[in-house]
Design a protein around this motif. Structure first.
Motif, PDB file in Angstrom:
ATOM      1  N   ILE A 102       0.855  -1.182   0.000  1.00 54.01           N
ATOM      2  CA  ILE A 102       0.000   0.000   0.000  1.00 54.01           C
ATOM      3  C   ILE A 102       0.894   1.235   0.000  1.00 54.01           C
ATOM      4  O   ILE A 102       1.988   1.222   0.554  1.00 54.01           O
ATOM      5  CB  ILE A 102      -0.927  -0.030   1.228  1.00 54.01           C
ATOM      6  N   SER A 103       0.450   2.307  -0.630  1.00 53.26           N
ATOM      7  CA  SER A 103       1.255   3.522  -0.709  1.00 53.26           C
ATOM      8  C   SER A 103       1.681   3.981   0.683  1.00 53.26           C
ATOM      9  O   SER A 103       0.969   3.760   1.668  1.00 53.26           O
ATOM     10  CB  SER A 103       0.477   4.640  -1.409  1.00 53.26           C
ATOM     11  N   GLU A 104       2.832   4.625   0.750  1.00 52.52           N
ATOM     12  CA  GLU A 104       3.385   5.043   2.039  1.00 52.52           C
ATOM     13  C   GLU A 104       2.401   5.935   2.805  1.00 52.52           C
ATOM     14  O   GLU A 104       2.182   5.761   4.008  1.00 52.52           O
ATOM     15  CB  GLU A 104       4.705   5.796   1.820  1.00 52.52           C
ATOM     16  N   GLU A 105       1.803   6.876   2.101  1.00 54.62           N
ATOM     17  CA  GLU A 105       0.871   7.803   2.750  1.00 54.62           C
ATOM     18  C   GLU A 105      -0.330   7.084   3.340  1.00 54.62           C
ATOM     19  O   GLU A 105      -0.699   7.297   4.503  1.00 54.62           O
ATOM     20  CB  GLU A 105       0.401   8.861   1.745  1.00 54.62           C
ATOM     21  N   ASN A 106      -0.943   6.209   2.541  1.00 54.89           N
ATOM     22  CA  ASN A 106      -2.124   5.490   3.014  1.00 54.89           C
ATOM     23  C   ASN A 106      -1.775   4.463   4.088  1.00 54.89           C
ATOM     24  O   ASN A 106      -2.563   4.216   5.012  1.00 54.89           O
ATOM     25  CB  ASN A 106      -2.848   4.819   1.852  1.00 54.89           C
ATOM     26  N   LYS A 107      -0.594   3.863   3.959  1.00 56.71           N
ATOM     27  CA  LYS A 107      -0.159   2.881   4.948  1.00 56.71           C
ATOM     28  C   LYS A 107      -0.108   3.513   6.339  1.00 56.71           C
ATOM     29  O   LYS A 107      -0.557   2.907   7.322  1.00 56.71           O
ATOM     30  CB  LYS A 107       1.224   2.336   4.563  1.00 56.71           C
ATOM     31  N   ILE A 108       0.414   4.728   6.422  1.00 56.25           N
ATOM     32  CA  ILE A 108       0.481   5.431   7.705  1.00 56.25           C
ATOM     33  C   ILE A 108      -0.923   5.752   8.202  1.00 56.25           C
ATOM     34  O   ILE A 108      -1.232   5.591   9.396  1.00 56.25           O
ATOM     35  CB  ILE A 108       1.320   6.725   7.579  1.00 56.25           C
ATOM     36  N   LYS A 109      -1.796   6.155   7.300  1.00 55.75           N
ATOM     37  CA  LYS A 109      -3.172   6.474   7.701  1.00 55.75           C
ATOM     38  C   LYS A 109      -3.908   5.239   8.199  1.00 55.75           C
ATOM     39  O   LYS A 109      -4.611   5.284   9.212  1.00 55.75           O
ATOM     40  CB  LYS A 109      -3.923   7.118   6.527  1.00 55.75           C
ATOM     41  N   TYR A 110      -3.742   4.126   7.493  1.00 57.07           N
ATOM     42  CA  TYR A 110      -4.381   2.884   7.944  1.00 57.07           C
ATOM     43  C   TYR A 110      -3.780   2.427   9.275  1.00 57.07           C
ATOM     44  O   TYR A 110      -4.497   1.889  10.128  1.00 57.07           O
ATOM     45  CB  TYR A 110      -4.210   1.780   6.901  1.00 57.07           C
ATOM     46  N   GLY A 111      -2.483   2.642   9.440  1.00 62.65           N
ATOM     47  CA  GLY A 111      -1.848   2.311  10.707  1.00 62.65           C
ATOM     48  C   GLY A 111      -2.433   3.109  11.858  1.00 62.65           C
ATOM     49  O   GLY A 111      -2.660   2.592  12.958  1.00 62.65           O
ATOM     50  N   LYS A 112      -2.702   4.380  11.598  1.00 58.94           N
ATOM     51  CA  LYS A 112      -3.358   5.212  12.618  1.00 58.94           C
ATOM     52  C   LYS A 112      -4.762   4.671  12.916  1.00 58.94           C
ATOM     53  O   LYS A 112      -5.195   4.645  14.078  1.00 58.94           O
ATOM     54  CB  LYS A 112      -3.453   6.661  12.136  1.00 58.94           C
ATOM     55  N   CYS A 113      -5.458   4.275  11.872  1.00 55.30           N
ATOM     56  CA  CYS A 113      -6.802   3.704  12.076  1.00 55.30           C
ATOM     57  C   CYS A 113      -6.735   2.478  12.989  1.00 55.30           C
ATOM     58  O   CYS A 113      -7.561   2.321  13.895  1.00 55.30           O
ATOM     59  CB  CYS A 113      -7.417   3.296  10.736  1.00 55.30           C
ATOM     60  N   ILE A 114      -5.755   1.617  12.752  1.00 55.47           N
ATOM     61  CA  ILE A 114      -5.586   0.421  13.586  1.00 55.47           C
ATOM     62  C   ILE A 114      -5.384   0.832  15.043  1.00 55.47           C
ATOM     63  O   ILE A 114      -5.996   0.267  15.957  1.00 55.47           O
ATOM     64  CB  ILE A 114      -4.387  -0.422  13.084  1.00 55.47           C
ATOM     65  N   PHE A 115      -4.536   1.835  15.264  1.00 55.80           N
ATOM     66  CA  PHE A 115      -4.259   2.301  16.623  1.00 55.80           C
ATOM     67  C   PHE A 115      -5.531   2.860  17.269  1.00 55.80           C
ATOM     68  O   PHE A 115      -5.853   2.517  18.414  1.00 55.80           O
ATOM     69  CB  PHE A 115      -3.183   3.392  16.583  1.00 55.80           C
ATOM     70  N   TYR A 116      -6.252   3.715  16.549  1.00 58.40           N
ATOM     71  CA  TYR A 116      -7.432   4.354  17.125  1.00 58.40           C
ATOM     72  C   TYR A 116      -8.562   3.352  17.366  1.00 58.40           C
ATOM     73  O   TYR A 116      -9.246   3.414  18.391  1.00 58.40           O
ATOM     74  CB  TYR A 116      -7.915   5.491  16.231  1.00 58.40           C
ATOM     75  N   ILE A 117      -8.764   2.435  16.433  1.00 57.25           N
ATOM     76  CA  ILE A 117      -9.810   1.424  16.626  1.00 57.25           C
ATOM     77  C   ILE A 117      -9.466   0.548  17.826  1.00 57.25           C
ATOM     78  O   ILE A 117     -10.328   0.255  18.669  1.00 57.25           O
ATOM     79  CB  ILE A 117      -9.972   0.558  15.353  1.00 57.25           C
ATOM     80  N   ARG A 118      -8.221   0.141  17.901  1.00 57.61           N
ATOM     81  CA  ARG A 118      -7.796  -0.664  19.049  1.00 57.61           C
ATOM     82  C   ARG A 118      -8.032   0.109  20.340  1.00 57.61           C
ATOM     83  O   ARG A 118      -8.496  -0.442  21.340  1.00 57.61           O
ATOM     84  CB  ARG A 118      -6.318  -1.022  18.914  1.00 57.61           C
TER      85      ARG A 118
END
Length: 326
Positions: A78-94
């Motif tokens: 996944i693109s670097e920009e979106n990868k970081i955004k999805y990573g943030k989503c994982i953190f916030y959902i958790r």
């Protein structure tokens, strides 16, 4: 002999690829945590917020599944920009789900904490609002096609919440069957809970491998919830929560809920049968990932499971079944 040598070489190559992937994922995870810290710093009570930061060794112990999901994002290219955004989503959902658990179970778990509020329900409620607000901001940014991705995340949370709501013993005239618990309760609080971190990219990215990742996470979530239940039989009985381990022993021995909850799982031969069944979900999960090219195979999967048992302080429990996986 040659076949064995080739298999060992292949294992070592796969193991190196997995280690390299996890190292890269740990760097990404650390970057994501720093970005989240920066986002939160805009809040007036930032000084009261603490985010746990850890070394890779500690991350594997405390945040393995977040790290594992980041590794899937890395693997999916996944693109670097979106990868970081999805990573943030994982953190916030958790974080949102952990705050909910803390309220329900009167605990203080997680990687982000709010100081200065002594009453834990209020503390976790405010923290949950903060986390969900930031989650909404990222999802809105990602949702360029306006498909209401935040509602799809809420749909998943709703499924998990409904399953959690089925754990109260007072809802049932008779203790639910082992199969019912897996199909109706663990499907949500185990399977759906683990896969929710990749729901956003499953809608927003054009990558056929994501569906396999979701399947793998779902199966692994079932295995982990099954293990949690086995280890929490007495605790769940005391708190009047439905438990798959209790149901399993009730059905096998034709005993009462109370009798089942008091079983010493380290001394029961049937504990192995229970563990074999739930760990089959985990090994099936790793097989799904292997089939799409993720650097894992059965032997590495077994090593990961052994490590997870040890991290949870379940070394003796693993010793009951270790011979099956040699």
């Amino acid at each position: 002999m040659l076949k064995k040598i080739i298999e060992n070489v292949k294992l070592k190559k796969t193991e190196k690829k997995l280690k390299d992937l996890l190292k890269k994922s740990n760097k990404t995870y650390t970057f994501i945590i720093n970005e989240i810290d920066s986002d939160i710093s805009k809040i007036s009570f930032y000084k009261d917020i603490k985010i746990s930061k850890a070394s890779m060794k500690d991350n594997i112990k405390k945040n393995f599944f977040s790290l594992f999901m980041i590794s899937l994002l890395e693997f999916l290219d996944i693109s670097e920009e979106n990868k970081i955004k999805y990573g943030k989503c994982i953190f916030y959902i958790r974080g949102v789900i952990t705050c909910t658990d803390n309220i329900i179970d009167d605990e203080k778990k997680g990687v982000i904490f709010l100081k200065g509020i002594s009453e834990h329900v209020t503390e976790n409620t405010l923290l949950m609002l903060l986390l969900y607000k930031n989650l909404e901001n990222i999802l809105s940014d990602l949702d360029e096609e306006k498909i209401n991705i935040s509602y799809k995340i809420l749909d998943e949370i709703h499924i998990i919440a409904k399953s959690e709501g089925l754990r109260n013993c007072s809802l049932y005239d008779e203790y639910p069957s082992y199969r019912y618990i897996f199909d109706e309760i663990h499907s949500g609080i185990g399977g759906e809970l683990l896969k929710i971190g990749l729901v956003a990219p499953s809608y927003l990215e054009d990558n056929k491998k994501i569906s396999a990742c979701l399947e793998a996470l779902y199966k692994l979530g079932l295995a982990l919830q099954g293990l949690d239940d086995l280890c929490d039989m007495q605790e769940d009985y005391d708190e009047r929560k439905i438990n798959s381990g209790v149901a399993f022993f009730m059905e096998k021995y034709l005993i009462t809920e109370e009798e089942a909850s008091k079983i010493d799982i380290l001394k029961e031969e049937l504990t192995k049968e229970y563990l074999y069944e739930i760990l089959d979900y985990a090994l099936s999960s790793f097989e799904v990932l292997e089939n799409i090219g993720y650097p894992i195979d059965r032997e590495l999967g077994v090593k990961i499971l052994k490590t997870l048992f040890e991290i949870r302080g379940l070394k003796e429990l693993w010793s009951l079944i270790e011979n099956k996986f040699k």
